[in-house]
Design a protein around this motif. Structure first.
Motif, PDB file in Angstrom:
ATOM      1  N   LEU A  32       0.186 -25.212 -15.140  1.00 44.22           N
ATOM      2  CA  LEU A  32      -0.684 -26.045 -14.338  1.00 44.22           C
ATOM      3  C   LEU A  32       0.050 -27.291 -14.019  1.00 44.22           C
ATOM      4  N   SER A  33      -0.256 -28.042 -12.707  1.00 44.01           N
ATOM      5  CA  SER A  33       0.469 -29.190 -12.655  1.00 44.01           C
ATOM      6  C   SER A  33      -0.334 -30.152 -13.408  1.00 44.01           C
ATOM      7  N   PHE A  34       0.534 -31.281 -13.800  1.00 39.51           N
ATOM      8  CA  PHE A  34       0.103 -32.173 -14.654  1.00 39.51           C
ATOM      9  C   PHE A  34      -1.207 -32.708 -14.245  1.00 39.51           C
ATOM     10  N   THR A  35      -1.029 -33.150 -12.617  1.00 35.89           N
ATOM     11  CA  THR A  35      -2.125 -33.779 -11.949  1.00 35.89           C
ATOM     12  C   THR A  35      -3.575 -32.931 -12.221  1.00 35.89           C
ATOM     13  N   ARG A  36      -3.183 -31.786 -12.068  1.00 33.75           N
ATOM     14  CA  ARG A  36      -4.399 -30.677 -12.117  1.00 33.75           C
ATOM     15  C   ARG A  36      -4.965 -30.692 -13.576  1.00 33.75           C
ATOM     16  N   LEU A  37      -4.132 -30.533 -14.519  1.00 38.27           N
ATOM     17  CA  LEU A  37      -4.908 -30.602 -15.804  1.00 38.27           C
ATOM     18  C   LEU A  37      -5.393 -32.073 -16.298  1.00 38.27           C
ATOM     19  N   GLN A  38      -4.759 -33.085 -15.833  1.00 38.69           N
ATOM     20  CA  GLN A  38      -5.423 -34.264 -15.966  1.00 38.69           C
ATOM     21  C   GLN A  38      -6.890 -34.331 -15.231  1.00 38.69           C
ATOM     22  N   GLU A  39      -7.100 -33.845 -14.082  1.00 35.53           N
ATOM     23  CA  GLU A  39      -8.176 -33.672 -13.432  1.00 35.53           C
ATOM     24  C   GLU A  39      -9.305 -32.848 -14.328  1.00 35.53           C
ATOM     25  N   LEU A  40      -8.650 -31.829 -14.705  1.00 35.56           N
ATOM     26  CA  LEU A  40      -9.567 -30.766 -15.318  1.00 35.56           C
ATOM     27  C   LEU A  40     -10.117 -31.507 -16.976  1.00 35.56           C
ATOM     28  N   LEU A  41      -9.246 -32.011 -17.331  1.00 34.83           N
ATOM     29  CA  LEU A  41      -9.576 -32.648 -18.651  1.00 34.83           C
ATOM     30  C   LEU A  41     -10.222 -33.986 -18.810  1.00 34.83           C
ATOM     31  N   SER A  66      10.090 -31.182 -11.527  1.00 36.55           N
ATOM     32  CA  SER A  66      10.935 -30.719 -10.438  1.00 36.55           C
ATOM     33  C   SER A  66      10.643 -32.004  -9.476  1.00 36.55           C
ATOM     34  N   GLY A  67      11.683 -32.040  -8.543  1.00 32.60           N
ATOM     35  CA  GLY A  67      11.539 -32.955  -7.312  1.00 32.60           C
ATOM     36  C   GLY A  67      11.963 -33.960  -7.673  1.00 32.60           C
ATOM     37  N   SER A  68      11.673 -35.275  -6.724  1.00 29.77           N
ATOM     38  CA  SER A  68      11.780 -36.730  -6.940  1.00 29.77           C
ATOM     39  C   SER A  68      10.866 -37.744  -6.293  1.00 29.77           C
ATOM     40  N   GLY A  69      10.698 -38.595  -6.483  1.00 27.41           N
ATOM     41  CA  GLY A  69       9.732 -39.636  -5.512  1.00 27.41           C
ATOM     42  C   GLY A  69       8.256 -38.689  -5.284  1.00 27.41           C
ATOM     43  N   VAL A  70       8.088 -38.882  -4.256  1.00 26.24           N
ATOM     44  CA  VAL A  70       6.793 -38.443  -3.842  1.00 26.24           C
ATOM     45  C   VAL A  70       6.461 -36.916  -4.020  1.00 26.24           C
ATOM     46  N   ASN A  71       7.493 -36.248  -3.930  1.00 25.46           N
ATOM     47  CA  ASN A  71       7.799 -34.860  -4.261  1.00 25.46           C
ATOM     48  C   ASN A  71       7.906 -34.474  -5.508  1.00 25.46           C
ATOM     49  N   ALA A  72       7.821 -35.177  -6.508  1.00 27.00           N
ATOM     50  CA  ALA A  72       7.773 -34.955  -7.948  1.00 27.00           C
ATOM     51  C   ALA A  72       6.651 -34.126  -8.460  1.00 27.00           C
ATOM     52  N   ARG A  73       6.977 -33.420  -9.443  1.00 25.20           N
ATOM     53  CA  ARG A  73       5.840 -32.409  -9.909  1.00 25.20           C
ATOM     54  C   ARG A  73       6.227 -31.978 -11.311  1.00 25.20           C
ATOM     55  N   THR A  74       5.223 -32.178 -12.125  1.00 28.73           N
ATOM     56  CA  THR A  74       5.323 -31.702 -13.697  1.00 28.73           C
ATOM     57  C   THR A  74       4.390 -30.843 -13.590  1.00 28.73           C
ATOM     58  N   SER A  75       5.121 -29.424 -14.490  1.00 25.83           N
ATOM     59  CA  SER A  75       4.267 -28.165 -14.489  1.00 25.83           C
ATOM     60  C   SER A  75       4.232 -28.189 -16.104  1.00 25.83           C
ATOM     61  N   VAL A  76       3.058 -27.774 -16.466  1.00 25.39           N
ATOM     62  CA  VAL A  76       2.630 -27.757 -17.972  1.00 25.39           C
ATOM     63  C   VAL A  76       2.284 -26.300 -18.320  1.00 25.39           C
ATOM     64  N   SER A  77       2.771 -25.709 -19.281  1.00 29.79           N
ATOM     65  CA  SER A  77       2.438 -24.546 -19.786  1.00 29.79           C
ATOM     66  C   SER A  77       2.580 -24.337 -21.203  1.00 29.79           C
ATOM     67  N   LEU A  78       1.866 -23.291 -21.528  1.00 34.37           N
ATOM     68  CA  LEU A  78       1.646 -23.118 -23.355  1.00 34.37           C
ATOM     69  C   LEU A  78       2.464 -22.021 -23.348  1.00 34.37           C
ATOM     70  N   SER A  79       3.390 -22.512 -24.542  1.00 34.74           N
ATOM     71  CA  SER A  79       4.446 -21.479 -25.137  1.00 34.74           C
ATOM     72  C   SER A  79       4.050 -20.703 -25.887  1.00 34.74           C
ATOM     73  N   ARG A  80       4.661 -19.467 -26.344  1.00 33.83           N
ATOM     74  CA  ARG A  80       4.379 -18.353 -27.047  1.00 33.83           C
ATOM     75  C   ARG A  80       3.889 -19.115 -28.518  1.00 33.83           C
ATOM     76  N   VAL A  81       5.025 -20.039 -28.884  1.00 33.74           N
ATOM     77  CA  VAL A  81       4.401 -20.444 -30.188  1.00 33.74           C
ATOM     78  C   VAL A  81       3.166 -21.484 -30.111  1.00 33.74           C
ATOM     79  N   GLY A  82       2.795 -22.039 -29.119  1.00 33.24           N
ATOM     80  CA  GLY A  82       1.663 -22.826 -28.843  1.00 33.24           C
ATOM     81  C   GLY A  82       0.384 -21.685 -29.080  1.00 33.24           C
TER      82      GLY A  82
END
Length: 127
Positions: A32-41, A66-82
């Motif tokens: 999930l994108s950081f923004t989407r996760l933030q919206e959901l929670l 990934s990306g920079s400036g206005v195109n920056a995106r942070t993706s978040v995922s659950l690891s196998r350990v998680g």
């Protein structure tokens, strides 16, 4: 929560539990994108960042920027350990709940609702 309960204190914090459970609904490899996760929670950016750092330090989530400036995106995922940690957490929680109801430590008989508990969405008062 005391460590002797077996409940993982990293996951046990309510906001982090919500993060992990939300990410666990995704298939392995999805994110999930950081923004989407933030919206959901419904968390503030700073609050979510703080919880993600703790989860990432424990190896439970992975963040990829990934990306920079206005195109920056942070993706978040659950690891196998998680995912394993969440499975263990829920197993311990189920054991605790089962033992509370079978050992008579619950103030209510198994299978009955707590009449004093207020259900979400219902006004307090007699039912």
């Amino acid at each position: 929560m005391p460590a002797e309960t077996g409940l993982d204190p990293v996951i046990h914090a309510p906001a982090r539990l919500r993060v992990v459970v939300t990410l666990a609904t995704l298939r392995d490899g999805d994110n999930l994108s950081f923004t989407r996760l933030q919206e959901l929670l419904g968390l503030t950016p700073g609050n979510l960042i703080t919880h993600l750092r703790k989860l990432e330090d424990a190896g439970y989530v992975t963040t990829v920027k990934s990306g920079s400036g206005v195109n920056a995106r942070t993706s978040v995922s659950l690891s196998r350990v998680g995912r394993k940690a969440l499975d263990s957490y829920t197993a311990v929680l189920r054991q605790l709940l089962d033992s509370a109801s079978t050992n008579g430590t619950s103030p209510h008989p198994p299978g009955t609702a707590n009449p004093d508990r207020i259900s979400p969405g219902l006004p307090p008062g007699p039912r």
